[in-house]
Motif scaffolding. Structure first.
Motif, PDB file in Angstrom:
ATOM      1  N   PRO B  61       0.829  -1.217   0.000  1.00 43.91           N
ATOM      2  CA  PRO B  61       0.000   0.000   0.000  1.00 43.91           C
ATOM      3  C   PRO B  61       0.858   1.260   0.000  1.00 43.91           C
ATOM      4  CG  PRO B  61      -0.732  -1.519   1.706  1.00 43.91           C
ATOM      5  CD  PRO B  61       0.494  -2.112   1.096  1.00 43.91           C
ATOM      6  N   ALA B  62       1.962   1.217   0.750  1.00 43.83           N
ATOM      7  CA  ALA B  62       2.806   2.413   0.822  1.00 43.83           C
ATOM      8  C   ALA B  62       3.394   2.734  -0.545  1.00 43.83           C
ATOM      9  CB  ALA B  62       3.915   2.204   1.849  1.00 43.83           C
ATOM     10  N   LYS B  64       2.158   1.871  -3.470  1.00 45.79           N
ATOM     11  CA  LYS B  64       1.081   2.348  -4.340  1.00 45.79           C
ATOM     12  C   LYS B  64       0.816   3.819  -4.080  1.00 45.79           C
ATOM     13  CE  LYS B  64      -1.619  -1.773  -5.189  1.00 45.79           C
ATOM     14  NZ  LYS B  64      -2.640  -2.631  -4.621  1.00 45.79           N
ATOM     15  N   ALA B  65       0.742   4.151  -2.800  1.00 45.67           N
ATOM     16  CA  ALA B  65       0.469   5.544  -2.446  1.00 45.67           C
ATOM     17  C   ALA B  65       1.586   6.444  -2.952  1.00 45.67           C
ATOM     18  CB  ALA B  65       0.326   5.663  -0.938  1.00 45.67           C
ATOM     19  N   GLN B  68       1.175   7.126  -6.536  1.00 43.97           N
ATOM     20  CA  GLN B  68       0.138   8.115  -6.829  1.00 43.97           C
ATOM     21  C   GLN B  68       0.636   9.524  -6.545  1.00 43.97           C
ATOM     22  OE1 GLN B  68      -3.500   6.905  -4.968  1.00 43.97           O
ATOM     23  NE2 GLN B  68      -3.531   4.972  -6.077  1.00 43.97           N
ATOM     24  N   THR B  69       1.403   9.650  -5.451  1.00 36.87           N
ATOM     25  CA  THR B  69       1.995  10.954  -5.159  1.00 36.87           C
ATOM     26  C   THR B  69       2.916  11.386  -6.290  1.00 36.87           C
ATOM     27  OG1 THR B  69       2.031  10.215  -2.896  1.00 36.87           O
ATOM     28  CG2 THR B  69       3.197  12.236  -3.375  1.00 36.87           C
ATOM     29  N   ASN B  71       2.817  10.384  -9.387  1.00 39.97           N
ATOM     30  CA  ASN B  71       2.021  10.706 -10.564  1.00 39.97           C
ATOM     31  C   ASN B  71       1.499  12.136 -10.490  1.00 39.97           C
ATOM     32  OD1 ASN B  71       2.463   8.101 -11.232  1.00 39.97           O
ATOM     33  ND2 ASN B  71       0.331   7.456 -11.222  1.00 39.97           N
ATOM     34  N   ALA B  73       2.718  14.633  -8.866  1.00 47.51           N
ATOM     35  CA  ALA B  73       3.808  15.596  -9.043  1.00 47.51           C
ATOM     36  C   ALA B  73       4.212  15.688 -10.509  1.00 47.51           C
ATOM     37  CB  ALA B  73       5.005  15.178  -8.188  1.00 47.51           C
ATOM     38  N   ILE B  75       2.277  15.145 -13.105  1.00 44.10           N
ATOM     39  CA  ILE B  75       1.230  15.893 -13.810  1.00 44.10           C
ATOM     40  C   ILE B  75       1.441  17.383 -13.605  1.00 44.10           C
ATOM     41  CG2 ILE B  75      -1.245  16.368 -13.823  1.00 44.10           C
ATOM     42  CD1 ILE B  75      -1.628  13.363 -13.152  1.00 44.10           C
ATOM     43  N   GLU B  76       1.767  17.759 -12.364  1.00 45.07           N
ATOM     44  CA  GLU B  76       1.979  19.178 -12.065  1.00 45.07           C
ATOM     45  C   GLU B  76       3.173  19.716 -12.874  1.00 45.07           C
ATOM     46  OE1 GLU B  76      -0.316  20.511  -9.851  1.00 45.07           O
ATOM     47  OE2 GLU B  76       0.486  22.324 -10.760  1.00 45.07           O
ATOM     48  N   ARG B 368      -1.898   7.020 -18.311  1.00 43.38           N
ATOM     49  CA  ARG B 368      -3.343   7.207 -18.327  1.00 43.38           C
ATOM     50  C   ARG B 368      -3.711   8.585 -17.767  1.00 43.38           C
ATOM     51  NH1 ARG B 368      -8.470   4.495 -15.357  1.00 43.38           N
ATOM     52  NH2 ARG B 368      -8.656   6.319 -14.062  1.00 43.38           N
ATOM     53  N   ASP B 369      -3.322   8.833 -16.511  1.00 46.99           N
ATOM     54  CA  ASP B 369      -3.719  10.089 -15.879  1.00 46.99           C
ATOM     55  C   ASP B 369      -2.993  11.275 -16.491  1.00 46.99           C
ATOM     56  OD1 ASP B 369      -5.194   8.475 -14.390  1.00 46.99           O
ATOM     57  OD2 ASP B 369      -3.914   8.520 -12.625  1.00 46.99           O
ATOM     58  N   LEU B 372      -4.457  12.072 -19.955  1.00 47.34           N
ATOM     59  CA  LEU B 372      -5.803  12.625 -19.824  1.00 47.34           C
ATOM     60  C   LEU B 372      -5.740  14.060 -19.333  1.00 47.34           C
ATOM     61  CD1 LEU B 372      -7.799   9.672 -18.250  1.00 47.34           C
ATOM     62  CD2 LEU B 372      -8.196  10.722 -20.459  1.00 47.34           C
ATOM     63  N   HIS B 373      -4.904  14.285 -18.321  1.00 49.65           N
ATOM     64  CA  HIS B 373      -4.822  15.622 -17.739  1.00 49.65           C
ATOM     65  C   HIS B 373      -4.228  16.624 -18.708  1.00 49.65           C
ATOM     66  CE1 HIS B 373      -6.340  15.593 -13.695  1.00 49.65           C
ATOM     67  NE2 HIS B 373      -5.782  14.442 -13.475  1.00 49.65           N
TER      68      HIS B 373
END
Lengths: 743, 418
Positions: B61-62, B64-65, B68-69, B71, B73, B75-76, B368-369, B372-373
């Motif tokens: 889980p860590a 994965k999280a 996501q973090t 990802n 960053a 995107i930003e 993907r994200d 899309l973004h």
């Protein structure tokens, strides 16, 4: 090199004079170094520069004069211009304010005593350590209404008070709620005292110039310097008769040494646990609670890195929430308060079967503070200080607020939604692995309305008279709290710094020594329960929430048992005291912690006074909060609370002694909650395009200004009337060291 | 005399000093040259010998999280990059220089049952758009070495889509460049690269902050990154393109590739033209039909064929590319303002597709994200609304009139068998 000089050298090496001389020199040089360091700390602390304050001001004066003036200038009752009565400010008279400022909660910092703090001198020199100027520089706030009063004999800042240790009777320094949950904004020499605001000091910092560390440092110097110690003892023991003085002084010396040792142990364990500097106005609340309760009180194995500092939240509406904490992880007021007190170092015994769960948490005082806070009003925009409101602009802002902000920030009427939210579904949504991404969708691929708010009714903003005639009937919580349904916004959607949530979700702690102690105590005949195997299947890997719920719950029930509120089982209230217990617990809710990957948006009345923003304080003003994230300050400077009424934030330009906030560090990210173009989600919350659902755009400058203008006067609607006086009748402070049953 | 002597003496001393300094400089340079070779050899060896996915796969889980973090960053950073290189329209964050969007028919022919999944389940003809591009942002002229991209959007595809219905159309996208491997291994590395690129100093990624610390060098990545940059082919229609990352094909894991049926050449085109690829394609398609073979390479789980590590090329000896479809590009005129505008508004995403062709690996999850973004960001900022097209006609009205459609009567030369 000649043989002669060589032999001379050799003979010198054999000489004791040479060795002694070297040692003495080394020692002197070391002493000089230490002295210079101490002198520097005493005289040139690198702390924020002092802004002189010419004028203090409270907010929200009531229309009528309903409070007694604690310090009237013109007390002549016959004079029509006397000032015996004054208006209430933020809904509070001086009594409530004094309760909030000075009631202790049972915290104990290494046994530091109240009288010591006022008697300590600077590490070098004879000047007192704690002065108004020094403490104000560090962000502590002084009570503007009186300098010294019976509740505050030492002229200490708001929230610093004392309690009597139940065993030794010592007058222990107590850092209470108000120390961190009061703020003061300055603006061109005027200081606005905001009761219940977000505090601005760095209490937990280990920087030697900060209050707590400097006190311990000064105490250590005092211990080793007999002249200093004599002066110190004279001040502390000024009421001791001369006959007992020698013995009292010896005891004082022992107590001092014990404090120094405890502080050193604390420093040894905690020095490396907080890699992200917290700075002014922040602390990693959950991380520090865990390290104190699971680490300091239970086992050295349980220390975890805590790199997610969060803001001290404002508390004027906290009692109306059904979920509290930034993550919305706790559902009961007393559970939160007990854990917070233990985290702020109220000692408790979890490892010795003998006297298991003994603690110093002062629940009747906390209950008084909790109920007093129900009468606190959010601050209203002081037009005389910050300039008038543009009502037309604010009107436009109100419309935008209704369209954009209200869908998360509500507030949502509890009466209307209670029982209509499917928590199972909410939890499932937050655990959802596949629905992460730009659009949160459910299993059918439909756009998820964040937390099935399809079921929420339309919420009327302002003028929502949902309390009015029909008061909801949920036992006690509706009579005193839990009016607002808090929602949880998934982390993937809001995109703000995840460290705080992740730490809480991922860290586990070893509580096997607690279980062993319980088993031992049960063998000795105590009627204590074991941890619930559903929540804590393996005590050696206890999650944060269930672990703290269990320990805090035991502490709470122990107190209730001692007050005689519980039946034979020890864990259920007697029928005649059920109401009182529910009232003490607050909200009348079961204490069920959750750890969802989510943060909780809170209602926004008075939010203009709570800078900096986001849970981790990474955005210095509301104006920046309404911008795309890459246009926010990536570095700014904290340490004074000079207000900027144009941006509804702080003046964060660099200044001497400032704390540099670096948003690149772990836990400090200023991403998320941004108003940007593109798909909504993954941090973009934006203004949803009407013709393209799921797509957002950023605000125009005009819209931003309108929202800023509106947030100055935003109201969460009619505030529920607690229709009760604060429950402070039986608080024993400060006369005795017994914790009395509340009314 | 004395003065002259002293001067000469001083000058000689200065010369000696300079010589000494130069010598030291040479030593240091030589040392760094050796170091450079050594580090390069070491990193290449490590890249060739390590178990490629072992250190990348982490489903705790860590982790994965953390992904996501990362990802978020990325995107930003990419948003900042798009801001930085706007001209004045907001461009793509990669592959911003288009050579044109051409109409194509995606012809699935009968193949072995192994490959009959998703789009390739039944033989059939689909209308498609293909966009050819240069990889680097800001755009290089075509004369420079660069990665060339080919993105196919097959339209009117049946089957359950990967994206939520709000974002999905009925398309299947295939994204490729003319190089078989990517140069980034992990999401963390990608985040760092994007952060530095957004600040306008991507080379810091390969050499570290001050270039001197050999522990910060990433020479294997640099080598792979530079080797994706190749001189321009004759035309964009004359080379081979690869998917680089892995995808599903029903129960199998595959990489796909599109190979030009022949090495088409246009002798009349000026090789110094900065738009030579567009112009050569204009010339070629004015003259004749062209085609690509669409091929897939099945993954053999026992061989060194990693899913996560996109820097490792799957061996074609162990598992060759097998053609299962043909991309037929008819004779056409594509370089019109309307079609170019449509081309810029379109967005390609490996996740535009059906469930049987799900992209695999963390980097594809990021795409993907990210795509899309950035597509939405670009479209909203440029004030465009563009949904996934269902046919040529849906994209451009000029192709609605079936009369004007140049229905090909003559099949192009059948060059399937190589």
């Amino acid at each position: 090199m000649t043989a002669k000089s060589k032999s001379k050298r050799r003979s010198r090496l054999r000489s004791w004079r040479f060795w002694l001389g070297s040692l003495v020199t080394l020692f002197l040089v070391l002493c000089l170094g230490v002295y210079i360091a101490l002198w520097r700390i005493s005289n040139y602390p690198d702390i924020p520069a002092y802004t002189p304050i010419t004028h203090y001001q409270f907010l929200n004066p009531s229309d009528d004069l309903r409070c007694e003036n604690p310090s009237p200038q013109n007390p002549d009752p016959d004079d029509p211009n006397n000032d015996l009565m004054i208006p209430a400010y933020q809904g509070w008279c001086n009594t409530e304010r004094q309760h909030y400022y000075r009631l202790p909660q049972g915290t104990n910092f290494f046994g530091l005593q109240y009288d010591w703090i006022t008697a300590l001198e600077k590490p070098v020199g004879k000047k007192p350590l704690i002065t108004r100027e020094y403490m104000q520089q560090l962000g502590y706030i002084y009570d503007p209404s009186s300098k010294v009063n019976p509740n505050n004999p030492g002229d200490l800042p708001i929230g610093l008070t004392w309690h009597y240790d139940r065993d030794s009777g010592a007058k222990i320094l107590d850092v209470s709620c108000a120390a961190c949950h009061s703020s003061q904004l300055t603006y061109q020499g005027t200081a606005l005292v905001i009761d219940g605001g977000a505090g601005g000091h760095a209490l937990p910092s280990l920087d030697p110039t900060q209050f707590m560390t400097n006190s311990v440092l000064s105490l250590t110097v005092t211990y080793f310097n007999p002249f200093k110690f004599n002066r110190f003892a004279r001040k502390v023991l000024k009421d001791t008769p001369e006959a007992d003085y020698a013995m009292a002084k010896a005891q004082l010396r022992d107590a001092t040494w014990s404090t120094i040792k405890q502080a050193l142990v604390y420093g040894r364990h905690n020095y490396f646990l907080y890699p992200t500097p917290e700075g002014y106005g922040r602390t990693d609340g959950l991380g520090r609670i865990a390290n104190t309760v699971f680490g300091d009180y239970i086992s050295d194995k349980n220390y975890r890195t805590a790199d997610a500092p969060v803001n001290y939240p404002h508390v004027w509406d906290i009692w109306a929430f059904d979920w509290v904490q930034w993550m919305g992880s706790v559902r009961q007021a007393m559970a939160r308060n007990v854990n917070e007190a233990m985290g702020t170092r109220a000692p408790a015994n979890f490892v010795h079967a003998d006297g298991l769960y003994d603690n110093s948490v002062m629940m009747s005082e906390m209950h008084c503070i909790e109920t007093t806070l129900q009468h606190l009003e959010p601050p209203s925009w002081p037009e005389d200080v910050f300039g008038p409101i543009d009502n037309e602009l604010a009107g436009q802002g109100k419309q935008i607020f209704g369209e954009v902000c209200a869908k998360c920030h509500g507030p949502f009427n509890r009466e209307a939604v209670d029982g209509k939210i499917d928590y199972q579904q909410t939890a499932a949504n937050h655990q959802c692995q596949t629905c992460h991404g730009p659009l949160m969708t459910d299993a059918d691929g439909q756009l998820l309305d964040l937390i099935n708010r399809k079921k929420h009714p339309q919420v009327q903003l302002a003028g929502g008279t949902w309390l009015g005639a029909t008061k909801p009937k949920y036992e006690l919580q509706s009579a005193r709290g839990g009016y607002w349904e808090m929602i949880h916004i998934p982390l993937d959607y809001i995109g703000t710094d995840p460290t705080s949530a992740e730490n809480m979700i991922n860290n586990t702690y070893d509580l096997s020594s607690v279980v062993a102690a319980i088993e031992q105590a049960r063998a000795n005949g105590a009627k204590l329960r074991m941890p619930d195997p559903d929540k804590i299947p393996d005590p050696s890997q206890t999650a944060f929430g269930p672990g703290l719920q269990f320990l805090g719950g035991e502490v709470r029930y122990k107190q209730y048992r001692e007050w005689g509120l519980m039946d034979e089982s020890g864990y259920t209230a007697k029928p005649e005291t059920a109401d009182l217990v529910a009232d003490l617990d607050g909200f009348g809710e079961h204490d069920n912690p959750v750890a969802w990957r989510a943060y909780r948006p809170r209602p926004l009345e008075g939010v203009w006074a709570t800078a900096p923003f986001l849970h981790n304080g990474s955005v210095p003003s509301i104006y920046q909060l309404l911008l795309p994230a890459d246009q926010r300050d990536s570095q700014f400077y904290l340490g004074r609370k000079e207000y900027n009424p144009q941006t509804l934030g702080l003046d964060v330009r660099p200044f001497k002694g400032a704390f540099k906030f670096d948003t690149q560090l772990v836990g400090n990210s200023n991403f998320g909650h941004e108003f940007n173009d593109g798909l909504c989600g993954d941090g973009v919350i934006g203004y949803e395009l009407k013709d393209r659902p799921g797509y957002c755009r950023q605000f125009t400058e005009r819209e931003r200004q309108a929202l800023l203008e509106y947030l100055k006067i935003h109201s969460d609607g009619e505030r529920p009337d607690p229709s009760s006086t604060p429950h402070c009748a039986n608080i024993s402070w400060p006369q005795s060291n017994q914790n009395e049953v509340p009314e | 005399m004395k003065l002259l002597k002293r001067l000469r003496h001083g000058f000689a001393r200065l010369l000696r000093l300079a010589w000494k300094a130069a010598k030291w400089l040479m030593y240091i340079t030589g040392f760094y040259a050796l170091l450079f070779l050594g580090v390069f050899a070491w990193q290449m060896a490590a890249g060739a010998l390590r178990d490629p996915d072992a250190d990348l796969v982490d489903n705790s889980p860590a982790a994965k999280a953390q992904r996501q973090t990362n990802n978020a960053a990325i995107i930003e950073s990419v948003r900042q990059m798009v801001d930085r290189y706007r001209t004045p329209e907001y461009q793509r964050d990669a592959h911003s220089k288009a050579h044109g969007c051409v109409r194509a028919r995606f012809e699935v022919f009968e193949s072995q049952a192994t490959y009959n999944h998703g789009l390739f389940d039944q033989p059939g003809h689909y209308e498609a758009w293909i966009r050819f591009s240069n990889g680097t942002v800001p755009a290089f002229p075509d004369t420079e070495s660069d990665a060339r991209g080919m993105a196919i959007k097959v339209m009117n595809v049946d089957g359950e889509q990967l994206l939520p219905p709000m974002l999905a159309g009925r398309t299947q996208d295939f994204l490729m460049i003319n190089s078989p491997s990517f140069f980034i291994r992990s999401i963390e590395d990608y985040r760092e690269l994007e952060r530095l690129t957004a600040q306008g100093r991507p080379f810091t990624y390969f050499f570290g902050e001050y270039y001197l610390n050999p522990f910060d060098w990433r020479l294997r990545e640099l080598y792979l990154g530079l080797s994706t940059r190749k001189p321009a082919p004759n035309t964009p229609l004359s080379t081979q393109y690869y998917s680089m990352s892995a995808y599903k094909l029903g129960p199998h894991e595959i990489k796909y590739s599109a190979k030009a049926c022949e090495n088409y050449a246009v002798p009349t085109v000026n090789r110094d033209d900065p738009n030579l690829l567009r112009n050569s394609m204009v010339h070629l398609l004015r003259e004749r039909d062209t085609c690509f073979q669409f091929m897939v390479q099945l993954r053999d789980a026992d061989s060194r064929m990693p899913i996560q590590d996109t820097t490792v090329r799957w061996s074609e000896d162990v598992s060759p590319f097998v053609p299962i479809a043909r991309v037929h590009i008819p004779k056409q005129i594509f370089d019109t303002p309307q079609q170019n505008a449509m081309c810029e508004a379109m967005s390609f995403n490996p996740w535009h597709g059906v469930k049987q062709h799900e992209p695999l690996g963390y980097i594809n999850q990021l795409r993907r994200d990210l795509y899309l973004h950035t597509a939405a960001y670009r479209q909203v900022r440029n004030g465009i609304t563009m949904n996934e097209p269902t046919s040529w006609c849906d994209s451009l009205t000029e192709y609605c009139d079936s009369e004007s459609l140049p229905h090909q009567t003559t099949e192009p030369n059948d060059t399937d068998a190589r």
